[in-house]
Design a protein around this motif. Structure first.
Motif, mmCIF file in Angstrom:
data_model
loop_
_atom_site.group_PDB
_atom_site.id
_atom_site.type_symbol
_atom_site.label_atom_id
_atom_site.label_comp_id
_atom_site.label_asym_id
_atom_site.label_seq_id
_atom_site.Cartn_x
_atom_site.Cartn_y
_atom_site.Cartn_z
ATOM 1 N N ASP A 63 9.016 -0.814 -7.093
ATOM 2 C CA ASP A 63 8.597 -1.539 -5.899
ATOM 3 C C ASP A 63 9.392 -2.839 -5.889
ATOM 4 O O ASP A 63 9.178 -3.712 -6.728
ATOM 5 C CB ASP A 63 7.096 -1.812 -5.962
ATOM 6 C CG ASP A 63 6.528 -2.277 -4.628
ATOM 7 O OD1 ASP A 63 7.328 -2.532 -3.712
ATOM 8 O OD2 ASP A 63 5.290 -2.399 -4.508
ATOM 9 N N ARG A 65 10.323 -6.129 -3.848
ATOM 10 C CA ARG A 65 9.763 -6.910 -2.748
ATOM 11 C C ARG A 65 10.429 -8.278 -2.651
ATOM 12 O O ARG A 65 10.878 -8.845 -3.644
ATOM 13 C CB ARG A 65 8.260 -7.152 -2.966
ATOM 14 C CG ARG A 65 7.412 -5.914 -3.119
ATOM 15 C CD ARG A 65 5.966 -6.318 -3.328
ATOM 16 N NE ARG A 65 5.118 -5.198 -3.711
ATOM 17 C CZ ARG A 65 3.850 -5.327 -4.063
ATOM 18 N NH1 ARG A 65 3.284 -6.524 -4.087
ATOM 19 N NH2 ARG A 65 3.134 -4.265 -4.409
ATOM 20 N N ARG A 94 10.533 1.726 -3.303
ATOM 21 C CA ARG A 94 9.955 1.122 -2.103
ATOM 22 C C ARG A 94 10.550 -0.275 -1.980
ATOM 23 O O ARG A 94 10.279 -1.140 -2.811
ATOM 24 C CB ARG A 94 8.432 1.063 -2.212
ATOM 25 C CG ARG A 94 7.716 0.564 -0.977
ATOM 26 C CD ARG A 94 6.206 0.690 -1.154
ATOM 27 N NE ARG A 94 5.488 0.306 0.048
ATOM 28 C CZ ARG A 94 5.044 -0.936 0.288
ATOM 29 N NH1 ARG A 94 5.237 -1.886 -0.619
ATOM 30 N NH2 ARG A 94 4.398 -1.215 1.405
ATOM 31 N N TYR A 95 11.377 -0.484 -0.957
ATOM 32 C CA TYR A 95 12.040 -1.769 -0.752
ATOM 33 C C TYR A 95 11.483 -2.410 0.507
ATOM 34 O O TYR A 95 11.733 -1.944 1.618
ATOM 35 C CB TYR A 95 13.551 -1.576 -0.641
ATOM 36 C CG TYR A 95 14.305 -2.853 -0.326
ATOM 37 C CD1 TYR A 95 14.136 -4.000 -1.099
ATOM 38 C CD2 TYR A 95 15.194 -2.908 0.740
ATOM 39 C CE1 TYR A 95 14.824 -5.165 -0.809
ATOM 40 C CE2 TYR A 95 15.902 -4.069 1.027
ATOM 41 C CZ TYR A 95 15.704 -5.195 0.252
ATOM 42 O OH TYR A 95 16.375 -6.350 0.539
ATOM 43 N N VAL A 96 10.707 -3.475 0.320
ATOM 44 C CA VAL A 96 10.038 -4.136 1.449
ATOM 45 C C VAL A 96 10.294 -5.640 1.358
ATOM 46 O O VAL A 96 9.468 -6.393 0.825
ATOM 47 C CB VAL A 96 8.522 -3.845 1.457
ATOM 48 C CG1 VAL A 96 7.874 -4.437 2.712
ATOM 49 C CG2 VAL A 96 8.265 -2.346 1.394
ATOM 50 N N GLU A 98 10.773 -9.561 2.881
ATOM 51 C CA GLU A 98 10.159 -10.330 3.952
ATOM 52 C C GLU A 98 11.126 -10.378 5.142
ATOM 53 O O GLU A 98 12.293 -10.014 5.022
ATOM 54 C CB GLU A 98 9.837 -11.744 3.455
ATOM 55 C CG GLU A 98 8.755 -11.784 2.381
ATOM 56 C CD GLU A 98 7.432 -11.248 2.889
ATOM 57 O OE1 GLU A 98 6.959 -11.721 3.939
ATOM 58 O OE2 GLU A 98 6.869 -10.351 2.234
ATOM 59 N N LEU A 123 11.735 4.325 0.509
ATOM 60 C CA LEU A 123 11.230 3.640 1.697
ATOM 61 C C LEU A 123 12.003 2.343 1.856
ATOM 62 O O LEU A 123 12.014 1.497 0.951
ATOM 63 C CB LEU A 123 9.734 3.342 1.573
ATOM 64 C CG LEU A 123 9.169 2.354 2.614
ATOM 65 C CD1 LEU A 123 9.254 2.954 4.015
ATOM 66 C CD2 LEU A 123 7.734 1.959 2.290
ATOM 67 N N ARG A 125 12.349 -0.902 4.484
ATOM 68 C CA ARG A 125 11.814 -1.589 5.666
ATOM 69 C C ARG A 125 12.658 -2.823 5.957
ATOM 70 O O ARG A 125 13.059 -3.550 5.050
ATOM 71 C CB ARG A 125 10.364 -2.007 5.470
ATOM 72 C CG ARG A 125 9.840 -2.846 6.652
ATOM 73 C CD ARG A 125 8.386 -3.199 6.513
ATOM 74 N NE ARG A 125 7.561 -2.009 6.647
ATOM 75 C CZ ARG A 125 6.222 -2.055 6.715
ATOM 76 N NH1 ARG A 125 5.592 -3.198 6.627
ATOM 77 N NH2 ARG A 125 5.536 -0.951 6.845
ATOM 78 N N GLU A 126 12.896 -3.040 7.249
ATOM 79 C CA GLU A 126 13.650 -4.219 7.686
ATOM 80 C C GLU A 126 12.993 -4.785 8.932
ATOM 81 O O GLU A 126 12.721 -4.052 9.890
ATOM 82 C CB GLU A 126 15.104 -3.846 7.981
ATOM 83 C CG GLU A 126 15.973 -5.006 8.431
ATOM 84 C CD GLU A 126 17.399 -4.585 8.700
ATOM 85 O OE1 GLU A 126 18.309 -5.133 8.041
ATOM 86 O OE2 GLU A 126 17.609 -3.712 9.569
ATOM 87 N N SER A 181 11.502 1.237 9.696
ATOM 88 C CA SER A 181 11.084 1.806 8.414
ATOM 89 C C SER A 181 11.770 3.152 8.258
ATOM 90 O O SER A 181 11.568 4.054 9.084
ATOM 91 C CB SER A 181 9.566 1.982 8.342
ATOM 92 O OG SER A 181 8.917 0.768 8.069
ATOM 93 N N THR A 220 4.983 -5.823 12.240
ATOM 94 C CA THR A 220 4.596 -5.384 10.900
ATOM 95 C C THR A 220 3.358 -4.505 10.934
ATOM 96 O O THR A 220 3.273 -3.496 10.224
ATOM 97 C CB THR A 220 4.340 -6.601 9.993
ATOM 98 O OG1 THR A 220 5.537 -7.398 9.919
ATOM 99 C CG2 THR A 220 3.950 -6.160 8.586
ATOM 100 N N ASP A 224 3.116 -0.703 9.570
ATOM 101 C CA ASP A 224 2.089 -0.355 8.588
ATOM 102 C C ASP A 224 1.269 0.845 9.058
ATOM 103 O O ASP A 224 0.949 1.738 8.280
ATOM 104 C CB ASP A 224 1.157 -1.533 8.321
ATOM 105 C CG ASP A 224 1.795 -2.609 7.453
ATOM 106 O OD1 ASP A 224 2.787 -2.292 6.770
ATOM 107 O OD2 ASP A 224 1.292 -3.747 7.465
#
Length: 226
Positions: A63, A65, A94-96, A98, A123, A125-126, A181, A220, A224
């Motif tokens: 993960d 973050r 999982r790359y999330v 900010e 995963l 997300r941008e 995503s 966001t 989600d």
């Protein structure tokens, strides 16, 4: 590099970083290794060239973050900035990060490359914000290339920062925030969509979700929910 220990826990085996991107692993033991990506100095500035490589071995999970929003800023030389993020995944990632704010006069080129083995999951997300409050956005070009066992899954490019295009129905329809995503996994998802969002299954497996909005919180929440 992330792998498994003798108890089946995901552990960070190799970790190297330097300013402006600092990797900080969490002190916990479990099935998923947690690493925070910290901007230890203001970055990216015009002229910066950043690279990060992430490797996850069979059965391991990571993960990754962010801890704060990223500001893309112009530099004193007027040169563009760039970043390259490479993933080599045999387990799951999982790359999330900010949100990223594309400030006025910034010019950045971002590339994400991901190679997955037959059972890997990823995963990405941008969330992009076009300018700070009351200012126009600079220019940003993002490119995502993902393959599984050498076969293409997705190649997508997004360019923002041209007001006439960003405000048009063919662009971002005047919305200030765009979020995506990319879910490369074995979960089947049907095509779907609503006001300012859509879900598109990829032909070779996986799903791409996109959402537009006027603020980060709204976008966001939509991602989600998807």
């Amino acid at each position: 590099m992330v792998g498994l220990d003798s108890h089946g826990n995901s552990v960070v085996r190799v970790l190297r970083s330097q300013s402006p991107l600092t990797l900080v692993p969490a002190r916990r033991v479990g099935p998923v290794a947690l690493v925070h990506l910290v901007s230890s100095v203001t970055s990216p500035l015009g002229g910066d060239s950043l690279e990060l490589t992430v490797e996850v071995g069979p059965g391991a999970s990571l993960d990754l973050r962010g801890v704060a929003a990223t500001l893309m800023l112009p530099g004193p030389t007027g040169l563009p900035s760039s970043s390259v993020l490479r993933f080599s995944v045999e387990g799951s990632v999982r790359y999330v990060p900010e949100p990223t704010v594309v400030t006025s006069r910034a010019h950045h080129v971002a590339v994400v490359e991901a190679e997955l083995d037959g059972h890997a999951e990823l995963l990405l997300r941008e969330v992009l914000v076009l300018g700070r409050v009351g200012e126009s956005a600079g220019t940003l070009s993002t490119s995502v290339r993902a393959t599984r066992c050498g076969k293409p899954l997705l190649h997508q490019q997004l360019v923002v920062g041209t007001p006439s295009i960003d405000s048009s129905a063919a662009g971002l329809a005047g919305k200030r925030v765009v979020g995506t995503s990319l879910m490369l996994d074995a979960v089947p998802r049907a095509s779907d969509g609503g006001e300012w969002w859509n879900v598109v299954p990829l032909a070779a497996g996986g799903t791409l979700a996109t959402a537009l909005g006027d603020d980060v919180v709204t976008v966001t929440r939509v991602l989600d929910a998807i």
